[in-house]
Design a protein around this motif. Structure first.
Motif, PDB file in Angstrom:
ATOM      1  N   ARG A 143     -12.900  -4.545   6.972  1.00 18.36           N
ATOM      2  CA  ARG A 143     -11.569  -5.100   7.187  1.00 18.36           C
ATOM      3  C   ARG A 143     -11.688  -6.571   7.551  1.00 18.36           C
ATOM      4  O   ARG A 143     -12.752  -7.036   7.947  1.00 18.36           O
ATOM      5  CB  ARG A 143     -10.862  -4.349   8.339  1.00 18.36           C
ATOM      6  N   HIS A 164       0.826  -1.198   0.000  1.00 20.95           N
ATOM      7  CA  HIS A 164       0.000   0.000   0.000  1.00 20.95           C
ATOM      8  C   HIS A 164       0.864   1.253   0.000  1.00 20.95           C
ATOM      9  O   HIS A 164       0.668   2.172  -0.793  1.00 20.95           O
ATOM     10  CB  HIS A 164      -0.928  -0.024   1.230  1.00 20.95           C
ATOM     11  N   CYS A 204      -8.701   8.962   3.052  1.00 28.12           N
ATOM     12  CA  CYS A 204      -8.885   9.416   1.676  1.00 28.12           C
ATOM     13  C   CYS A 204      -7.728  10.247   1.124  1.00 28.12           C
ATOM     14  O   CYS A 204      -7.373  11.283   1.670  1.00 28.12           O
ATOM     15  CB  CYS A 204     -10.180  10.215   1.559  1.00 28.12           C
ATOM     16  N   HIS A 222      -5.310   4.394   5.178  1.00 28.74           N
ATOM     17  CA  HIS A 222      -6.119   4.508   3.961  1.00 28.74           C
ATOM     18  C   HIS A 222      -6.932   5.797   3.913  1.00 28.74           C
ATOM     19  O   HIS A 222      -7.744   5.975   3.007  1.00 28.74           O
ATOM     20  CB  HIS A 222      -7.076   3.318   3.834  1.00 28.74           C
TER      21      HIS A 222
HETATM   22  C1  HEM Z   1     -16.647  13.589  -0.619  1.00 33.47           C
HETATM   23  C2  HEM Z   1     -15.874  12.861  -1.321  1.00 33.47           C
HETATM   24  C3  HEM Z   1     -15.112  11.648  -0.841  1.00 33.47           C
HETATM   25  C4  HEM Z   1     -15.364  10.791   0.199  1.00 33.47           C
HETATM   26  C5  HEM Z   1     -16.510  10.838   1.196  1.00 33.47           C
HETATM   27  C6  HEM Z   1     -14.292   9.808   0.202  1.00 33.47           C
HETATM   28  C7  HEM Z   1     -14.163   8.791   1.138  1.00 33.47           C
HETATM   29  C8  HEM Z   1     -13.096   7.925   1.224  1.00 33.47           C
HETATM   30  C9  HEM Z   1     -12.886   6.950   2.280  1.00 33.47           C
HETATM   31  C10 HEM Z   1     -13.801   6.709   3.444  1.00 33.47           C
HETATM   32  C11 HEM Z   1     -11.721   6.289   2.023  1.00 33.47           C
HETATM   33  C12 HEM Z   1     -11.075   5.191   2.888  1.00 33.47           C
HETATM   34  C13 HEM Z   1     -11.524   3.822   2.504  1.00 33.47           C
HETATM   35  C14 HEM Z   1     -11.058   2.761   3.494  1.00 33.47           C
HETATM   36  O1  HEM Z   1     -10.477   3.065   4.533  1.00 33.47           O
HETATM   37  O2  HEM Z   1     -11.303   1.573   3.221  1.00 33.47           O
HETATM   38  C15 HEM Z   1     -11.209   6.838   0.799  1.00 33.47           C
HETATM   39  C16 HEM Z   1     -10.047   6.405   0.186  1.00 33.47           C
HETATM   40  C17 HEM Z   1      -9.611   6.890  -1.024  1.00 33.47           C
HETATM   41  N1  HEM Z   1     -10.126   7.967  -1.728  1.00 33.47           N
HETATM   42 FE1  HEM Z   1     -11.715   9.087  -1.231  1.00 33.47          FE
HETATM   43  N2  HEM Z   1     -13.442  10.072  -0.834  1.00 33.47           N
HETATM   44  C18 HEM Z   1     -13.900  11.194  -1.497  1.00 33.47           C
HETATM   45  C19 HEM Z   1     -13.329  11.804  -2.591  1.00 33.47           C
HETATM   46  C20 HEM Z   1     -12.207  11.355  -3.238  1.00 33.47           C
HETATM   47  C21 HEM Z   1     -11.606  11.979  -4.391  1.00 33.47           C
HETATM   48  C22 HEM Z   1     -12.072  13.270  -5.040  1.00 33.47           C
HETATM   49  C23 HEM Z   1     -10.545  11.177  -4.747  1.00 33.47           C
HETATM   50  C24 HEM Z   1      -9.541  11.288  -5.875  1.00 33.47           C
HETATM   51  C25 HEM Z   1      -9.100  12.255  -6.436  1.00 33.47           C
HETATM   52  C26 HEM Z   1     -10.482  10.082  -3.818  1.00 33.47           C
HETATM   53  C27 HEM Z   1      -9.541   9.073  -3.854  1.00 33.47           C
HETATM   54  C28 HEM Z   1      -9.369   8.115  -2.880  1.00 33.47           C
HETATM   55  C29 HEM Z   1      -8.329   7.097  -2.909  1.00 33.47           C
HETATM   56  C30 HEM Z   1      -7.272   6.925  -3.992  1.00 33.47           C
HETATM   57  C31 HEM Z   1      -8.486   6.322  -1.747  1.00 33.47           C
HETATM   58  C32 HEM Z   1      -7.634   5.132  -1.303  1.00 33.47           C
HETATM   59  C33 HEM Z   1      -6.625   5.583  -0.293  1.00 33.47           C
HETATM   60  C34 HEM Z   1      -5.800   4.459   0.309  1.00 33.47           C
HETATM   61  O3  HEM Z   1      -6.220   3.306   0.302  1.00 33.47           O
HETATM   62  O4  HEM Z   1      -4.697   4.759   0.796  1.00 33.47           O
HETATM   63  N3  HEM Z   1     -11.494  10.220  -2.919  1.00 33.47           N
HETATM   64  N4  HEM Z   1     -12.042   7.843   0.331  1.00 33.47           N
END
Ligand code: HEM
Ligand code: SF4
Lengths: 62, 406
Positions: free
Chosen positions: B297, B106, B355, B353
């Motif tokens: 998880r 990761h 966001c 992880h």
């Molecule tokens: C309001 C908008 C958003 C919400 C509520 C949100 C929510 C989340 C959450 C809860 C996770 C964690 C998932 C986990 O722990 O299993 C996550 C991971 C992620 N999000 Fe967002 N997200 C949003 C917008 C975005 C945007 C705009 C992008 C990209 C440009 C993005 C890219 C990612 C990526 C790549 C991950 C994986 C991170 C990792 O595993 O290290 N998200 N998001």
């Protein structure tokens, strides 16, 4: 209090910069935390917030 | 009543009101911080964590792995999942999809992107986001009334932005919008999801190959040029960004607008006070918690946690929607108050992880809500609130359409 950051733990989420921009910055290349000052007043709640909000537990205060 | 009868089977999704978690889920949260949960499709016993305190603890603890595996379990029914019943061990991680990996795999992939999504880099995008928002508002204002805010505004703004950042032509959105929707539609069927993932990989793989040959100034070109990444990893990372990067923010923009319109005093308050916008976005994220199915998880070894004996291969669902309504952490959590302190909400997750795109999502929401309120201060729903179609069958909660007029 003294502020320490662990760049190995940092996941570059930016919560610290968002919360206490006077003390924390993100590296332009890899997005990881850079400390701008490592000493702060004990009453500075923004620093305590930043440490608590850091998702990776990368900020410690002493 | 035997103990097994009191164990809930899966997480209820149906809501009584558009903005509050299902009453049945809130009742589970009030009963215990952490409890047994039976998982679909076979009734395997796992766990449900509902409090803010334990949600943070689980998400920050590496023993709760993002690598899922057998026996296949889901907290909500997912047709076709039975096909994986005979699978043994951890499911192979999709290349590049670091959201389903643990450190160090990761870490290796996420670090390739963290430099792009910093607070500073996202602030620099402000004028571009502003332009997209104004363009969409111009089109909306010039078009017929009522209008659907989802199709006209909430989806295009984040979709255009992530396309621009990645270097995916927005005109080719037919190549990714339907496929990514299939991936987060709970009952799309396991076969359809696999087909959608393959199609996304094919599309992005082709695009990456073109960028490798003739680089342009965008993220996909940078990834394609990285000698340390395989072609499949590049396609997977791009797919993850596309999927995670548009529908989430789109859901927040539409549902957030509806919440502000239904709490008109909050909408009016923001009209005169742009300085409240950053806090309002945090409060909307907390109050609406669009990740209503929770974060999942699996544990790989036996250990004791908070007085419970956790067994290897058990699943754990972290219910973010209840954690964000936890009275032990938030004052009056069931009320939307754009001036409240929503600090510590878990809508972007917690732990390694958390966001990656949160700073982009924040900028998009601040600019989009401010643009909407500034340009169409008299905006109102064009149908009674109870007629707005809700979407509970996707990983992200929201509205399917938002008919508005002004
Ligand atoms: C309001 C908008 C958003 C919400 C509520 C949100 C929510 C989340 C959450 C809860 C996770 C964690 C998932 C986990 O722990 O299993 C996550 C991971 C992620 N999000 Fe967002 N997200 C949003 C917008 C975005 C945007 C705009 C992008 C990209 C440009 C993005 C890219 C990612 C990526 C790549 C991950 C994986 C991170 C990792 O595993 O290290 N998200 N998001
Ligand atoms: S909040 Fe923590 S993980 Fe995020 S950039 Fe700061 S130190 Fe790194």
């Amino acid at each position: 209090m003294r502020i320490r950051v662990d760049r190995e733990r940092c996941v570059g989420a930016g919560m610290c910069v968002l919360t206490a921009a006077d003390y924390f910055e993100q590296d332009d290349e890899d997005g990881r935390v850079v400390l701008l000052a490592d000493e702060a007043e004990d009453c500075d709640t923004a620093i305590a917030d930043a440490a608590a909000l850091c998702p990776a537990g990368a900020i410690t205060l002493r | 009543m035997s103990a097994s009868e009191t164990v809930p089977y899966g997480i209820p999704l149906d809501r009584e009101t558009p903005f509050d978690p299902p009453a049945a889920v809130m009742a589970l949260h009030r009963g215990a911080e952490m409890r047994r949960l039976r998982y679909h499709p076979n009734g395997d016993l796992g766990w449900l964590v509902t409090s803010h305190r334990l949600a943070r603890k689980v998400l920050a603890d590496p023993r709760f792995s993002a690598r899922l595996g057998s026996p296949v379990q889901v907290p909500i029914p997912m047709p076709g999942i039975e096909a994986y019943a005979d699978f043994e061990g951890d499911f192979p991680a999709t290349p590049g999809m670091f959201i389903e990996m643990d450190p160090p795999d990761h870490t290796r992939l996420r670090r390739k992107l963290t430099g792009v999504f910093t607070v500073k880099r996202m602030k620099a995008l402000e004028p571009r986001i502003e332009r997209h928002v104004q363009d969409r508002l111009d089109a909306l204002a010039a078009g017929p009334r009522p209008a659907d805010l989802v199709a006209q505004f909430a989806v295009p703004v984040p979709s255009m932005m992530i396309c621009e950042l990645l270097g995916v032509p927005y005109e080719r959105r037919d190549r990714f919008e339907a496929d990514s929707r299939a991936l987060f539609t709970i009952d799309a069927g396991a076969g359809a999801k696999e087909a959608a993932m393959n199609a996304l990989f094919a599309f992005l793989g082709e695009l990456a190959a073109a960028k490798r040959a003739a680089p342009t100034d965008d993220l996909l070109s940078d990834l394609a040029a990285d000698p340390d990444l395989s072609e499949a990893e590049v396609a997977g990372m791009a797919a993850l960004l596309l999927i995670a990067g548009h529908e989430t923010t789109a859901k927040m923009l539409a549902l957030g607008t509806m919440a502000l319109l239904e709490n008109r005093d909050q909408w009016d308050l923001l009209r005169g006070r742009p300085d409240l916008m950053a806090g309002a976005v945090e409060e909307l994220l907390r109050y609406l918690t669009i990740i209503h199915t929770g974060l999942i998880r699996q544990v790989k070894t036996d250990f004791e946690f908070e007085g419970h004996q956790i067994k290897a291969r058990e699943y754990v669902t972290v219910s973010v929607q209840t954690a964000n309504r936890d009275e032990a952490h938030f004052i009056e959590p069931d009320r939307l108050d754009v001036t409240a302190d929503a600090k510590g909400h878990l809508t972007f997750g917690h732990g390694v992880h958390q966001c990656l795109g949160q700073q982009l999502a924040r900028m998009e929401m601040r600019i989009a809500f401010a643009g909407l309120i500034g340009r169409l201060p008299g905006l109102r729903l064009a149908v009674p609130a109870h007629e707005v179609p809700l979407v509970t069958g996707q990983s992200f909660y929201g509205v399917a359409e938002l008919p508005v007029t002004w």
